[in-house]
Structure formats: structure tokens, C-alpha cells
Design a protein around this motif. Structure first.
Motif, mmCIF file in Angstrom:
data_model
loop_
_atom_site.group_PDB
_atom_site.id
_atom_site.type_symbol
_atom_site.label_atom_id
_atom_site.label_comp_id
_atom_site.label_asym_id
_atom_site.label_seq_id
_atom_site.Cartn_x
_atom_site.Cartn_y
_atom_site.Cartn_z
ATOM 1 N N SER A 1 -9.998 -11.009 14.455
ATOM 2 C CA SER A 1 -9.512 -9.821 13.734
ATOM 3 C C SER A 1 -8.125 -9.373 14.169
ATOM 4 O O SER A 1 -7.523 -8.508 13.529
ATOM 5 N N THR B 1 -10.995 -5.672 17.256
ATOM 6 C CA THR B 1 -10.324 -6.477 18.280
ATOM 7 C C THR B 1 -10.467 -5.856 19.653
ATOM 8 O O THR B 1 -10.831 -6.524 20.628
ATOM 9 N N ALA C 1 -0.938 -6.498 11.965
ATOM 10 C CA ALA C 1 -0.115 -6.287 10.772
ATOM 11 C C ALA C 1 -0.322 -4.882 10.209
ATOM 12 O O ALA C 1 0.627 -4.237 9.753
ATOM 13 N N ARG C 2 -1.550 -4.404 10.261
ATOM 14 C CA ARG C 2 -1.865 -3.086 9.723
ATOM 15 C C ARG C 2 -1.186 -1.962 10.520
ATOM 16 O O ARG C 2 -0.901 -0.893 9.972
ATOM 17 N N PRO D 1 -4.893 -10.667 14.154
ATOM 18 C CA PRO D 1 -3.709 -10.734 13.284
ATOM 19 C C PRO D 1 -3.710 -9.657 12.202
ATOM 20 O O PRO D 1 -2.681 -9.025 11.943
ATOM 21 N N GLU D 2 -4.846 -9.433 11.578
ATOM 22 C CA GLU D 2 -4.927 -8.428 10.517
ATOM 23 C C GLU D 2 -4.679 -7.027 11.059
ATOM 24 O O GLU D 2 -3.938 -6.237 10.468
ATOM 25 N N GLU D 3 -5.254 -6.710 12.213
ATOM 26 C CA GLU D 3 -5.072 -5.366 12.782
ATOM 27 C C GLU D 3 -3.642 -5.158 13.262
ATOM 28 O O GLU D 3 -3.094 -4.052 13.146
ATOM 29 N N ARG E 1 -2.919 -15.174 17.742
ATOM 30 C CA ARG E 1 -4.253 -15.349 18.336
ATOM 31 C C ARG E 1 -4.205 -15.963 19.737
ATOM 32 O O ARG E 1 -5.177 -15.843 20.498
#
Length: 461
Positions: free
Chosen positions: A447, A254, A453-454, A449-451, A323
Motif C-alpha cells: 500500500s 502502510t 502519492a496521496r 506507493p499509493e499512500e 517499495r
């Protein structure tokens, strides 16, 4: 006066938080006044010193940017462990002095040396200011706060163009530089003596989940916090190794696409900011006072509204889908490219300036969301460095290459097109860089949203 102690308790008062944000924004105003005023003055400077467009591009862009980003990294590293308030105050004093010295330059080399000094001083503003803002405002308000700070770009352009344009017509370009240099010293004193250094990570405590709080309580109770991993949301002053900071951002898909998109956006923005006054002089025969008034109202007033709106909308819409923080910058570019191209291709100055109102007002709306996303994906002890790395890309691509490449294209096209060479150099830059920037923001949004959350589970040694 407010207390200037290191105690973060004043920040429990909303009015004090807003006061500090306003003062940091004012510092950024003068950052851009002193940086951009040369653009409205470059035609008389070119005439007095006999310069080419390429030399003007180097003066306003490449050399300035090299020193700006070169000093930005070590200053940001210092800001991640030192007193950010003091760093900003000394930086303002330095760039204000160097702006005044620009006004006494007797040749191109002396002017270039003074501009280098301005670049070194201005490197100490945004990274520590961004870090302070993220420690004052929690994540849900962060894009709005960053957008408010980024209003300094537009207000600075307004003041620089308006004052520079009219002071040049009345008293000459040297007086214009001296006039804008003096107020910065007042801002430096206010920051030094009325602003408290905020505690690192204080705003993140408000965003802790129950699991975060349980983890923090457990590690504090067992004494493991000093030796074991530290949660992202746990405020700490222990420095993270610089190699780990760089690796963290480099691993983020991202951030990489976001930084490239921001750099290409600033290529368009800085290219226009530096060459629009010269374009209007050459292609439409306008005077610097008239140009300064038009551009001050469009990029200053309109741009301030657009910059704030970009961050405000990102905060609101990202609560439904994160996003949106990257879709908004993408949308801004897709709207600006055709409108900017029309502006530059118009035959009459009135039509050109009327069309320019929309893109000139929203072009910088990407800044708040971009900075906020970078900080959302970082530990609180990485944020000044994160801003510095982001601005390294923005300023190398945008500030460093934008003005000089357009200047080189203008000189090359000018061999056959004359004064109209600048028009088509600017159109080419807008179309190519603008569309590529929109694509980069779209790729970053995939990418994010996933990053994000991580990040909740990442621990730093």
C-alpha cells in the motif's frame, strides 16, 4: 560556538547540518549505552541479588518499556510545538543521573526504580531528534540521515558492552554504571548551547512541486493560509489536534503493518541484545570481558555499517521503486532468521560467534527505512508524534515483551533442560517473531506507493 538562536539560517551550511546530525547521533549513543549496559552486567547482578531470569527480563524490558513509551507520547506532543533541542538536553541529563543511581542500588527494588528513571529520561530523545532531522534533511536524503542517527544503537551497544564487560571484570558492575553515566552530561551541554532549533518543515520546501508552490503563494496572497487548509509541505508551527494525528496514522495501512513489523523485529533484536551475554556465559562458559569484546565488534562495528547501509540502500533503490524502503527490512529478516538460529544451536563458541557476524551486523538495518517511511507519510507537525507512536509499538512489543518472554520461557524450559533452557527460548523467539516481521513488511509495501502519492494532496485543517 555555533549560535543557539531559533534562526534556522545556520542549516543552510552543509557542515552545520552534519554537525547537528553527529551530535544527535552521539546523544543516541549514550541513550543505548545506558539502556543496554545492564545486559552485560546482569549475571553478576543476578548473583548478588539472587534474581530469576523473569526478574531480569522485567528489569531490562517490561517495566523500563512501560515508562519509556508512557512518557514518550506526551514528550513527543511537546516536541511537536516546543524547542526540541532543550527537550533532548534535559532528557540526557535525567537518564545519565539515573544510570549513576543504578550503581548505588542496594536491592532489586531500588535498582528497578532507578531503571524506571532511565526509561523516563530516554523517552525524551528519539521523537524530538527524529523531528529535527526531518526538518534538516529533505525526503531524498531522509532515510540515510535517519540511518546515520540510528547508528547510535550500534555504537551505544559497542561502548556499553565493551566498557561494561571489562570494567565489571576489573572493578565490578557498580563502577561500570558510574563510568558510562558521566559523559552524557557533556553531550547535554553541547546540545543546549551549540545547536540552533531548526524551522519546522524547512527541508520540505525543497521538495515542493510547482502546484504546491502556486497553492502556497495563492493562500499567502489572499490571507487564507491562517484559516484555510494548510498544505503538507507548508511549514507551520500551528499544532494539529492530537486526535487528528492519531487518526491519520491509524488510517494508514502502510504505517500499521510497518509498525507491527518493526515491533516484531525489535522483539528479536532486544531479546538477543538482553540475553546473548547470559547465553554465552551459560552455554559456552565465556567471561564478560571476552563477551563484551566479541559483541562490541559484531553489533557495534558491523551493526553500524549494516544500519547505515539499510538507510542508504533504501534511499537509492526507492528512487526506482518506493517499495524498496520496505523490501529491504523484509529481506534483512529473511536472511537473519536462519543465521541466528544456527548461531544459537552451535556447540562451539568460535563457530557461533563467526556465524553471528552477519545477522549481528545487519539486524538493525530496518530502522532508517522504517522511520523515513513513517515521516514521509506525515505532515511536518506530526513527525515527533509519529516517531513516538512508532516507538510505542516497537518498545512495547520488542523492549517490553522480548526480554521478559524469553526470560519466562528460559525459566520454564530450565526446569527440564537446566542452563540450556535459555538457548531454546531464544531460538523459538527468533523463528516465530522474525518470520512474522518479514510478512508484515511485505504487506506494508503493497500500500505504500499509493499512500505516498496521496500525501501530496492531503490538507490539514
Amino acid at each position: 560556538m555555533f549560535s543557539a538562536s531559533a534562526d534556522h539560517s545556520p542549516y543552510q551550511k552543509p557542515n552545520y547540518r552534519l554537525y547537528v546530525l553527529a551530535l544527535l547521533t552521539l546523544a543516541y549513543v549514550f541513550n543505548f549505552v545506558d539502556r543496554q549496559i545492564i545486559s552485560i552486567l546482569q549475571e553478576p547482578i543476578k548473583l548478588e541479588f539472587g534474581l530469576s531470569d523473569t526478574q531480569l527480563g522485567v528489569l531490562n524490558g517490561f517495566v523500563f518499556a512501560i515508562f519509556y513509551v508512557g512518557f514518550g507520547i506526551p514528550i513527543a506532543r511537546w516536541a511537536d510545538s516546543g524547542k526540541r533541542r532543550n527537550i533532548i538536553a534535559w532528557a540526557i541529563a535525567l537518564w545519565s543521573l539515573m544510570t549513576a543511581l543504578c550503581g548505588v542500588a542496594q536491592n532489586y527494588v531500588q535498582l528497578l526504580a532507578a531503571r524506571i528513571g532511565v526509561g523516563v529520561g530516554e523517552a525524551g530523545c528519539s521523537p524530538p531528534a527524529h523531528s529535527m532531522i526531518s526538518d534538516i534533511f529533505p525526503q531524498k536524503f531522509r532515510a540515510t540521515a535517519m540511518a546515520t542517527y540510528s547508528l547510535g544503537i550500534n555504537v551505544g551497544i559497542l561502548v556499553g558492552l565493551l566498557m561494561g564487560g571489562w570494567l565489571n571484570e576489573l572493578y565490578g558492575w557498580r563502577v561500570a554504571l558510574w563510568a558510562v553515566a558521566a559523559p552524557g552530561l557533556v553531550v547535554a551541554l553541547l546540545l543546549k548551547y551549540t545547536v540552533a532549533e531548526p524551522a519546522r518543515g524547512a527541508a520540505d520546501i525543497n521538495n515542493m512541486t510547482a502546484a504546491d508552490l502556486d497553492y502556497r503563494a495563492e493562500t499567502e496572497a489572499t490571507g487564507e493560509a491562517a484559516d484555510a487548509s494548510v498544505s503538507r509541505t507548508t511549514p507551520s508551527t500551528e499544532a494539529i489536534p492530537i486526535t487528528q494525528v492519531i487518526q491519520h496514522f491509524w488510517r494508514s495501512r502502510t504505517v500499521k503493518w510497518l509498525a507491527l513489523g518493526a515491533g516484531l523485529s525489535s522483539f528479536v533484536g532486544y531479546g538477543l541484545a538482553n540475553w546473548m551475554p547470559s547465553f554465552l556465559v551459560r552455554s559456552h562458559g565465556m567471561g564478560t570481558g571476552e563477551i563484551g569484546t566479541w559483541l562490541a565488534l559484531i553489533a557495534g562495528v558491523g551493526g553500524a555499517l549494516g544500519t547505515f547501509a539499510g538507510g542508504f540502500l533504501a534511499d537509492r533503490l526507492s528512487q526506482k521503486n518506493v517499495r524498496w524502503s520496505l523490501w529491504i527490512p523484509m529481506g534483512i529478516l529473511l536472511l537473519c532468521v536462519p543465521l541466528l538460529s544456527m548461531t544459537l544451536l552451535m556447540d562451539t563458541k568460535l563457530n557461533a560467534m563467526l556465524i553471528y557476524i552477519i545477522p549481528g551486523s545487519i539486524m538493525t538495518g530496518y530502522m532508517g527505512p522504517v522511520i523515513a517511511v513513517t515521516h514521509n507519510l506525515a505532515d511536518n507537525r506530526m513527525r515527533a508524534m509519529g516517531s513516538a507512536l512508532l516507538f510505542l509499538v516497537i518498545n512495547i512489543i520488542g523492549l517490553g515483551l522480548g526480554p521478559v518472554i524469553i526470560g519466562m520461557l528460559s525459566d520454564w524450559l530450565g526446569n527440564t533442560m537446566g542452563l540450556e533452557g535459555l538457548r531454546y527460548a531464544m531460538v523459538s523467539a527468533v523463528i516465530v517473531s522474525g518470520l512474522l516481521a518479514a510478512l508484515c513488511f511485505y504487506l506494508a509495501s503493497r500500500s505504500y506507493p499509493e499512500e505516498l502519492a496521496r500525501m501530496a494532496s492531503i490538507k490539514y485543517k
